[in-house]
Scaffold this motif. Structure first.
Motif, short mmCIF file in Angstrom:
data_model
loop_
_atom_site.label_atom_id
_atom_site.label_comp_id
_atom_site.label_asym_id
_atom_site.label_seq_id
_atom_site.Cartn_x
_atom_site.Cartn_y
_atom_site.Cartn_z
N THR B 25 46.41 53.77 -17.28
CA THR B 25 46.72 52.36 -17.55
C THR B 25 47.70 51.84 -16.51
O THR B 25 47.54 50.75 -15.96
CB THR B 25 47.38 52.22 -18.95
N GLU B 49 37.88 41.91 -19.59
CA GLU B 49 38.23 43.32 -19.57
C GLU B 49 37.33 44.06 -20.55
O GLU B 49 37.19 43.67 -21.72
CB GLU B 49 39.70 43.55 -19.96
N GLY B 51 36.71 47.46 -22.69
CA GLY B 51 37.49 48.59 -23.21
C GLY B 51 38.98 48.30 -23.17
O GLY B 51 39.77 49.05 -22.59
N ASP B 76 35.94 45.71 -26.80
CA ASP B 76 36.12 47.15 -27.00
C ASP B 76 35.12 47.57 -28.06
O ASP B 76 34.83 46.80 -28.98
CB ASP B 76 37.55 47.52 -27.42
N ILE B 77 34.61 48.78 -27.95
CA ILE B 77 33.63 49.25 -28.91
C ILE B 77 34.32 49.74 -30.20
O ILE B 77 33.68 49.97 -31.21
CB ILE B 77 32.76 50.36 -28.27
N HIS B 102 29.78 46.35 -27.39
CA HIS B 102 29.41 47.36 -26.42
C HIS B 102 29.42 46.72 -25.04
O HIS B 102 28.67 45.77 -24.78
CB HIS B 102 28.01 47.90 -26.78
N LEU B 103 30.32 47.21 -24.18
CA LEU B 103 30.46 46.70 -22.82
C LEU B 103 30.47 45.17 -22.80
O LEU B 103 31.25 44.55 -23.52
CB LEU B 103 29.37 47.31 -21.92
N ASN B 121 38.87 50.25 -17.41
CA ASN B 121 39.45 51.58 -17.37
C ASN B 121 38.65 52.38 -18.40
O ASN B 121 38.93 52.33 -19.58
CB ASN B 121 40.94 51.53 -17.74
N GLN B 136 31.86 57.40 -29.23
CA GLN B 136 31.96 55.95 -29.02
C GLN B 136 32.50 55.24 -30.25
O GLN B 136 31.99 55.41 -31.36
CB GLN B 136 30.57 55.38 -28.66
N ALA B 142 37.56 57.03 -26.26
CA ALA B 142 38.46 56.40 -25.29
C ALA B 142 38.52 57.20 -24.00
O ALA B 142 38.85 56.66 -22.95
CB ALA B 142 39.87 56.25 -25.88
C1 LIG Z 1 40.74 54.94 -21.19
S1 LIG Z 1 40.74 53.77 -22.52
C2 LIG Z 1 41.53 52.35 -21.75
C3 LIG Z 1 42.25 51.42 -22.69
C4 LIG Z 1 43.08 50.33 -22.01
N1 LIG Z 1 42.26 49.42 -21.24
C5 LIG Z 1 44.11 50.95 -21.11
O1 LIG Z 1 43.94 50.84 -19.88
O2 LIG Z 1 45.06 51.55 -21.62
C6 LIG Z 1 39.01 53.31 -22.63
C7 LIG Z 1 38.69 52.22 -23.64
O3 LIG Z 1 37.29 51.88 -23.52
C8 LIG Z 1 36.74 51.71 -24.80
N2 LIG Z 1 35.29 51.94 -24.72
C9 LIG Z 1 34.64 53.13 -24.60
N3 LIG Z 1 33.31 52.93 -24.55
C10 LIG Z 1 33.10 51.57 -24.61
C11 LIG Z 1 31.95 50.74 -24.61
N4 LIG Z 1 30.72 51.26 -24.54
N5 LIG Z 1 32.11 49.40 -24.72
C12 LIG Z 1 33.35 48.87 -24.82
N6 LIG Z 1 34.48 49.61 -24.82
C13 LIG Z 1 34.37 50.94 -24.71
C14 LIG Z 1 37.48 52.73 -25.66
O4 LIG Z 1 37.38 52.42 -27.04
C15 LIG Z 1 38.90 52.63 -25.09
O5 LIG Z 1 39.64 51.63 -25.76
#
Ligand SMILES: C[S@@+](CC[C@H](N)C(=O)[O-])C[C@H]1O[C@@H](n2cnc3c(N)ncnc32)[C@H](O)[C@@H]1O
Ligand SMILES: [Zn+2]
Lengths: 123, 216
Positions: B25, B49, B51, B76-77, B102-103, B121, B136, B142
């Motif tokens: 992060t 953004e 996730g 965020d998922i 989702h995305l 990220n 997921q 995450a």
């Molecule tokens: C490494 S964490 C980063 C969180 C935050 N952005 C940070 O930088 O601290 C990845 C994030 O992506 C989300 N995520 C994973 N797969 C996803 C998807 N298919 N669609 C949306 N979000 C997703 C997770 O739930 C998690 O919150």
């Protein structure tokens, strides 16, 4: 949170639902008004990105009729202020958004829409 | 130096379900801060953004650009993550519109060619493929990235060209095992997107990268 600016960008994405899937219709909505800082340049710049008819219909569903049914040619301050209010200050807290085509229900709770689909609904 | 957004309202209970801001992060925040001037110059209107987790990254971008000059969308998922993102926005007195999704799926087709700043990220840790899929929406999701840590990222990479506006930029966090040069090559060959590594550093066992893509 869902505000009308964001609602104007959302479409149903369920499997095989590719036409007449926008705009999503509101159902059993609870709204809250929260003031936001007025930035005329932002509103002006966002204007060409809006689907105007969808915005007007959505505002009507929430009981706001301050905007003209056609985008005006003369953009004055009063218009920008009304548009600012409609786009950014009305928060949809509870309720649902429904696809006009496939009737898929996207619930909204605590100000957050859940746009996830079940495995078999993913296109 | 811009301060890290306040996330003191989030507790260890929240971090049982939601990704706690960590080295990945912070390298992303540093990369964004380094580009602050460049980002302001482009006069972005729409930031998305993917996730968003705790929401600190979007909150940070809002502090760079000014809250009222752009729309901050965050998917965020994981529903808990969407809630934390909203709470972080309120804590920092800014507006972020979080969605559980989702995305970028629900923004197609409306955000085609519209996103000025796209940020991801992703879950980048190499794991067995099932772990990335079953995880997921949970805390495992995450970080669990499946084969080469790229299972989730690859899906988004195929959409970046469609989402970005002509002056849009995309920031992606990756680690060495994701094969950064291969990602850059693929994006250029398949989507004509240019890229550069804007920041990299070692943090514990991870060698972290921030890659920036654009259409120039
Ligand atoms: C490494 S964490 C980063 C969180 C935050 N952005 C940070 O930088 O601290 C990845 C994030 O992506 C989300 N995520 C994973 N797969 C996803 C998807 N298919 N669609 C949306 N979000 C997703 C997770 O739930 C998690 O919150
Ligand atoms: Zn539908």
């Amino acid at each position: 949170m869902v505000r009308l600016i964001t609602h104007n960008l959302l479409a149903c994405h369920a499997k095989n639902c590719t036409s007449n899937n926008f705009p999503l219709q509101f159902k059993d909505i609870e709204i809250e008004l929260r003031e936001a800082e007025f930035n005329p340049d932002f509103i002006r710049g966002f204007l060409p990105k809006l689907e105007w008819k969808a915005l007007i219909d959505a505002a009507k569903q929430l009981g706001d009729t301050s905007l003209p049914s056609e985008q005006p040619e003369m953009i004055d301050d009063e218009f920008l202020k009304n548009l600012h209010h409609v786009l950014l200050e009305i928060h949809i807290e509870e309720g649902a958004m429904i696809c006009p085509n496939c009737q898929h229900v996207y619930p909204i709770s605590n100000g957050i829409p859940n746009m996830l689909l079940a495995e078999h609904e993913i296109g | 130096m811009l301060p890290t957004p306040d996330y003191s309202h989030l507790s260890s209970k929240d971090f049982e379900d939601v990704y706690e801001p960590a080295e990945d992060t912070f390298i992303l925040l540093d990369a964004l801060e380094q580009d602050a001037h460049f980002l302001r110059e482009r006069k972005p209107k729409i930031c998305l953004e993917i996730g968003s987790g705790s929401g600190v990254v979007s909150a940070f971008v809002s502090s760079i650009l000014g809250g009222s000059s752009a729309l901050y969308l965050a998917t965020d998922i994981n529903q808990h993550a969407s809630q934390c993102t909203l709470r972080t926005a309120r804590q920092n007195k800014i507006q972020i519109d979080p969605l559980t999704a989702h995305l970028s799926d629900p923004f197609s087709p409306r955000l085609e060619n519209q996103v000025d700043i796209l940020i991801f990220n992703p879950p980048y840790v190499p794991t067995p493929k099932d772990e990335a899929i079953t995880g997921q929406g949970t805390i495992t999701g995450a970080w669990a990235g499946g084969q080469d840590g790229m299972s989730i990222t690859d899906v988004l990479l195929s959409k970046v060209q469609t989402l970005l506006s002509n002056t849009g930029v995309f920031y992606l966090v990756a680690i060495k095992q994701n094969d950064v040069p291969a990602i850059q090559r693929r994006m250029l060959e398949h989507f004509s997107l240019n890229s550069e590594v804007v920041l990299q550093r070692r943090a514990g066992r991870e060698h972290l990268f921030v890659i920036k893509f654009d259409k120039a």
